[in-house]
Structure formats: C-alpha cells, structure tokens
Design a protein around this motif. Sequence first.
Motif, short mmCIF file in Angstrom:
data_model
loop_
_atom_site.label_atom_id
_atom_site.label_comp_id
_atom_site.label_asym_id
_atom_site.label_seq_id
_atom_site.Cartn_x
_atom_site.Cartn_y
_atom_site.Cartn_z
N ASN A 1 0.84 -1.19 0.00
CA ASN A 1 0.00 0.00 0.00
C ASN A 1 0.88 1.25 0.00
O ASN A 1 1.35 1.64 1.05
CB ASN A 1 -0.92 0.02 1.22
CG ASN A 1 -1.91 1.15 1.18
OD1 ASN A 1 -2.23 1.65 0.12
ND2 ASN A 1 -2.37 1.59 2.34
N PRO A 2 1.16 1.82 -1.12
CA PRO A 2 0.47 1.65 -2.39
C PRO A 2 1.16 0.69 -3.36
O PRO A 2 2.36 0.59 -3.40
CB PRO A 2 0.51 3.06 -2.98
CG PRO A 2 1.84 3.61 -2.50
CD PRO A 2 2.05 2.99 -1.15
N ASP B 1 5.43 0.26 -1.12
CA ASP B 1 5.48 0.08 0.33
C ASP B 1 5.25 -1.40 0.58
O ASP B 1 4.65 -2.10 -0.26
CB ASP B 1 4.38 0.93 1.01
CG ASP B 1 4.54 0.97 2.53
OD1 ASP B 1 5.57 0.51 3.05
OD2 ASP B 1 3.60 1.45 3.21
MN MN Z 1 1.82 2.59 2.93
#
Ligand code: MN
Length: 381
Positions: free
Chosen positions: A191-192, A205
């Motif tokens: 995320n992302p 991430d």
């Molecule tokens: Mn993140």
Amino acid sequence: MNIHEYQAKEIFRSHGIPIPEGDIATTPEQAEALAKKYGGTVVVKAQVHAGGRGKAGGVKLARNPKEAREIAEKILALTIKDLLVKKVLVTPAADIATEAYVGVIIDRASKRATFMVSPAGGIDIEEVAAKTPEKLRKLAVDPRYGLQTYEAMELGFFLYDDVKQVRAAAKIMQQLYAAFVASGASLAEINPLVTTPDGKVLALDAKMVIDDNELDRKPELAALRDESAEAPSEVEARNASLTFIKLDGNVGCIVNGAGLAMATMDLVKYYGGEPANFLDIGGSSNPEKVVTALKIITEDPSVKAILFNIFGGITRTDDVANGIVTATKKTPLAVPIVIRLTGTNEEIAVKILEDNGFTALTDMDEAVQRAVELATAKEAA
Ligand code: MN
Ligand code: GDP
C-alpha cells in the motif's frame, strides 16, 4: 512479529515482486551517500513498526543528496506513534499515476488467507472499508490450490482497466501469496501498489506480520526481529515468556491461561470497565514471572488498578502470592490491587497475602467489579 518495510521488501523481491531498489541509512550522511548513488529524486522513509508514516512526516521526497541529508536528519529525530525512528530507507522515487491497495490476511471467519484489494490505495484501508466499502474487494484463497490465475485476474480487473496492468497486478498478487505462505505471515500488504505514467505496476510500500508460532522453525525470519523497534514492555514480556498485549483501557489484568484472560476481559467490559492489557503468565508460573508481570503493568501510566485473576491448576497460587509480595516489597504499588485466586495451594496463598497486608478474593465477579470500581475512582481522582 512485525518486520520493517525494508525487510518485507526484501522478502517480496525474492518472490519476484517489482520494487525499486533501496538501502538503509542510520545517519544523515549515509542517506546523502545513497541519494548520490541513486541519482535524481529519492524517497526517505522512516523504518518503524507503524502505518501512516506519510501523514506523520516520516516519508519525504528529496530532490538531491543535500536535501536527502537534511530530510534524513529530521526524520531520524522523529517519534512516530511512540516509536523512535532509528533507520531510514532511501529509495529512488517513482513517478505515480495511480495508487492501489493489495493485502492478504488470515480471515478468521472463512479460516482462509484472504485477499483485500482496492483501487483507492495509499490511504488507510480501514477508512476505505468504513466509508466506501464498494471500493474494497475480498477473495478467500483455497489453500489446496493457492491463488489461481483467473482469481488473480479478477482482482486485477477490480483495480485496473488496462489488461497489461491487470496481468502485472495479477502476477504480483500471486507472488505476494507465495511470500505470505512461505513466510508463515498473518498479513502481507502493498500500500500503495502504483502505476507509473509509462504504465508499469510497482510496489512502493511493504508490510508484513509474521506469525510468532512460525519463528522457531524459521530462524532466518526470527533473525529479522528488531527489538530496538518494539515497545520495551513487549520485549521484556517476551523474554520472560509472558504473553502481553497492550490495550487502551485502565484495568491492568494479570491472569494465567489465555481462556481465563479472555473471560477476565469480557467480565471487565461487562462491569463497565476497559482492560489496559492482556497479560498471561502461563501455566507453570514461578514467582519471578509474577514479579516481571507486575513490573510491566505498573510501568504503564494508564493502569489505574491491577487485577490478578489466577486459577491454580498447574500454577501454584502460593507461587503467585509470593511473587506479588516480593514485587510489591521492592516497589510499593501506586495503584490499588485486587487479587482473586483459587485452586492449588489456595489456603497457603491466602495466608501469605494476608500476612503481608493484602486481601484475597475467591469470587471472580466480585474481584472484577471491585477492580473496575477502583480504576474508575482512581481515574476520576
Ligand atoms: Mn503505505
Ligand atoms: P505509509 O504512510 O507508512 O503507508 O508509507 P508509504 O510508503 O505508503 O508512503 C506514503 C505515501 O508517500 C504513498 O502513498 C505515496 O503517495 C508517497 N510515496 C511513497 N513512495 C513514493 C515514491 O517513490 N514517489 C512518490 N512520488 N511518492 C511516494
């Protein structure tokens, strides 16, 4: 066990997930040197076991090595959600067109590894789930077959229209599932997951939680533990073989056995209180364990009353009583304590406690009610 982003990224990379290169710096100078090595704009990212680092100022773009040094200096001085930042990850910055969320967790309801994906990535996925649930798609994986390509494609189409990107995302999800299974993870998250303006799909991430029960048979994962990044109370508890989980309330609970811990927390809530923690001294307690348990509980300023709830089977209640006496002689308590114990050597335990000025209860309802009242009164005072 939580691991850092850079460690999770290494695992993800080893399964083929496309992730920009990166390295760790513990000083601003190291961050500057890395920025020089990579050239161009880099991202400097706090390595702490917490989400929302971006919002807390822990993720910043640096356009040149000098800026990387200045930013690293600031981030290395930060505290994010009570955690000191001791390392930063420096990584070449990617250009972002879109941000999506891809995660896999163990879902207790379906008893399966379950994917959750959303085209609304970058932000808190809890927020997406609460406010725009239609933007979240779930899929439980059959452990016999793993994440099948058609399932991964279906998830991919929920994220993207471009079939090339759908295929890339599907492959990443299968790689993520492989990483999740191979590591004995309870959570693996990207995320992302971004698309770049030229159409690539990249993970920017990485988050992973490893099931503690896997660590004995996976020493290479156990070695990833960073005690300096964990709450001191949790480290202390683990080293004393105590199961300790910090919660938000004010009744500090010390119990033996996970079932009794659950029942105790339920009852605390039933009587209008909130447990400050879950602390299980386990089956065969010795006085030292009790001393450590009390030390951990009393170090928490939010604890306004302490509740012992001990059912003596293998655990000898006189051991617990001796532990309480030893601990409180060393450090007198600043908050009231309620002790309920019953079972093995109960008479001896009660005598030890009474000889030392404590009251011992045998009824659980009574003890919990009293602890909640005392915590509420202390909170108000
Ligand atoms: Mn993140
Ligand atoms: P978190 O806040 O702890 O989840 O940290 P993230 O690694 O997810 O970073 C937060 C946000 O920073 C991301 O959602 C992106 O918007 C931004 N970000 C992270 N890496 C990059 C990058 O390489 N390039 C750009 N332009 N933005 C980035």
